[in-house]
Scaffold this motif. Structure first.
Motif, mmCIF file in Angstrom:
data_model
loop_
_atom_site.group_PDB
_atom_site.id
_atom_site.type_symbol
_atom_site.label_atom_id
_atom_site.label_comp_id
_atom_site.label_asym_id
_atom_site.label_seq_id
_atom_site.Cartn_x
_atom_site.Cartn_y
_atom_site.Cartn_z
ATOM 1 N N ASN A 118 2.899 -10.189 28.728
ATOM 2 C CA ASN A 118 3.521 -9.957 28.556
ATOM 3 C C ASN A 118 4.350 -10.239 27.130
ATOM 4 O O ASN A 118 5.478 -10.740 26.541
ATOM 5 C CB ASN A 118 5.308 -9.956 29.030
ATOM 6 C CG ASN A 118 6.132 -9.088 29.164
ATOM 7 O OD1 ASN A 118 5.370 -7.667 28.287
ATOM 8 N ND2 ASN A 118 7.264 -9.023 29.102
ATOM 9 N N ASP A 148 11.924 -1.771 33.756
ATOM 10 C CA ASP A 148 11.603 -2.753 33.977
ATOM 11 C C ASP A 148 11.074 -2.614 35.726
ATOM 12 O O ASP A 148 10.912 -1.214 36.116
ATOM 13 C CB ASP A 148 13.129 -3.044 35.112
ATOM 14 C CG ASP A 148 14.299 -3.385 33.071
ATOM 15 O OD1 ASP A 148 13.718 -4.272 32.811
ATOM 16 O OD2 ASP A 148 15.654 -1.745 33.231
ATOM 17 N N ALA A 161 11.525 -9.592 43.035
ATOM 18 C CA ALA A 161 11.773 -10.131 41.465
ATOM 19 C C ALA A 161 11.701 -8.888 40.565
ATOM 20 O O ALA A 161 10.682 -8.006 40.481
ATOM 21 C CB ALA A 161 10.132 -11.070 41.073
ATOM 22 N N ARG A 162 12.442 -8.951 39.558
ATOM 23 C CA ARG A 162 12.608 -7.605 39.282
ATOM 24 C C ARG A 162 12.313 -8.729 37.144
ATOM 25 O O ARG A 162 13.152 -9.440 36.417
ATOM 26 C CB ARG A 162 13.594 -7.722 38.960
ATOM 27 C CG ARG A 162 13.648 -6.793 39.968
ATOM 28 C CD ARG A 162 15.176 -5.205 39.713
ATOM 29 N NE ARG A 162 15.115 -4.270 41.120
ATOM 30 C CZ ARG A 162 16.512 -4.357 41.653
ATOM 31 N NH1 ARG A 162 17.139 -4.632 41.807
ATOM 32 N NH2 ARG A 162 15.926 -3.945 43.005
ATOM 33 N N GLU A 163 11.417 -7.762 37.196
ATOM 34 C CA GLU A 163 11.903 -7.991 34.864
ATOM 35 C C GLU A 163 10.639 -6.827 34.081
ATOM 36 O O GLU A 163 10.608 -6.546 34.587
ATOM 37 C CB GLU A 163 9.621 -8.988 35.039
ATOM 38 C CG GLU A 163 9.223 -9.854 33.867
ATOM 39 C CD GLU A 163 8.588 -10.600 33.953
ATOM 40 O OE1 GLU A 163 7.532 -10.351 32.784
ATOM 41 O OE2 GLU A 163 8.241 -11.080 34.742
ATOM 42 N N VAL A 165 9.550 -4.919 30.619
ATOM 43 C CA VAL A 165 8.335 -5.584 30.569
ATOM 44 C C VAL A 165 8.049 -4.248 29.573
ATOM 45 O O VAL A 165 8.698 -3.383 29.203
ATOM 46 C CB VAL A 165 7.133 -5.539 31.879
ATOM 47 C CG1 VAL A 165 5.819 -5.798 30.277
ATOM 48 C CG2 VAL A 165 7.340 -6.235 32.497
#
Length: 185
Positions: A118, A148, A161-163, A165
């Protein structure tokens, strides 16, 4: 006759002078980091380097050596970067075609391929060696250039899991079409 000769000489001199001007490069033949990065991603396939067949598989860029046949449903690929750099393997987990994501709305549940690192620099080719599949969970921050994503570990993982980007680090998976692995009741 002399006048005609000097006239022809003058005309040919003007023509030769016009031919010797410096050639300007066409604006259509320019190369820049964005074009080189897209060319790299479009001329190769993404193949599962680790954990093939799993939702959390790690993909790297590879050269497609052989397509599946009637006898063998696997692809033969050689990795050009990532942890499996230089290895040649037979696998069925290959993403043949991807495309960059724009600023259009992304529906919740859409599966995208995201750059593991990322990076903030959108065209960092050194950080284009590890990719994962993620599922869009929210597109509320698209105006900031961020989407997201959720990263489920298996088909029963409902709290993945969340992130966030950057949009320049995600790609649509066009061929083959990939769906969310989770089974919703």
């Amino acid at each position: 006759m002399k006048k005609l000769f000097f006239c022809l000489l003058a005309v040919s001199g003007v023509l030769l002078a016009g031919c010797h001007q410096e050639k300007q490069e066409s604006p259509y033949n320019r190369t820049d980091d964005k074009q080189d990065y897209e060319r790299l991603l479009n001329t190769h396939v993404f193949a599962a380097c680790q954990n093939a067949g799993k939702p959390y598989a790690l993909y790297s860029l590879a050269t497609l050596n052989k397509r599946p046949s009637d006898d063998d449903p696997r692809y033969k690929v050689t990795f050009i970067n990532g942890p499996c750099d230089g290895e040649t393997i037979w696998t069925t987990d290959v993403l043949l075609k991807t495309a960059p994501v724009g600023a259009e709305p992304l529906p919740k549940g859409r599966v995208l391929l995201r750059n593991f690192w990322n990076p903030q620099d959108p065209y960092d080719q050194e950080k284009a060696d590890r990719w994962n599949k993620g599922v869009v969970s929210s597109s509320e921050r698209l105006d900031q250039g961020i989407v997201d994503l959720e990263f489920p570990r298996d088909r029963n993982d409902f709290i993945p899991a969340r992130e966030g980007v950057y949009l320049h680090n995600v790609r649509y998976v066009i061929k083959p079409e990939v769906k969310d692995v989770r089974v919703f009741l």
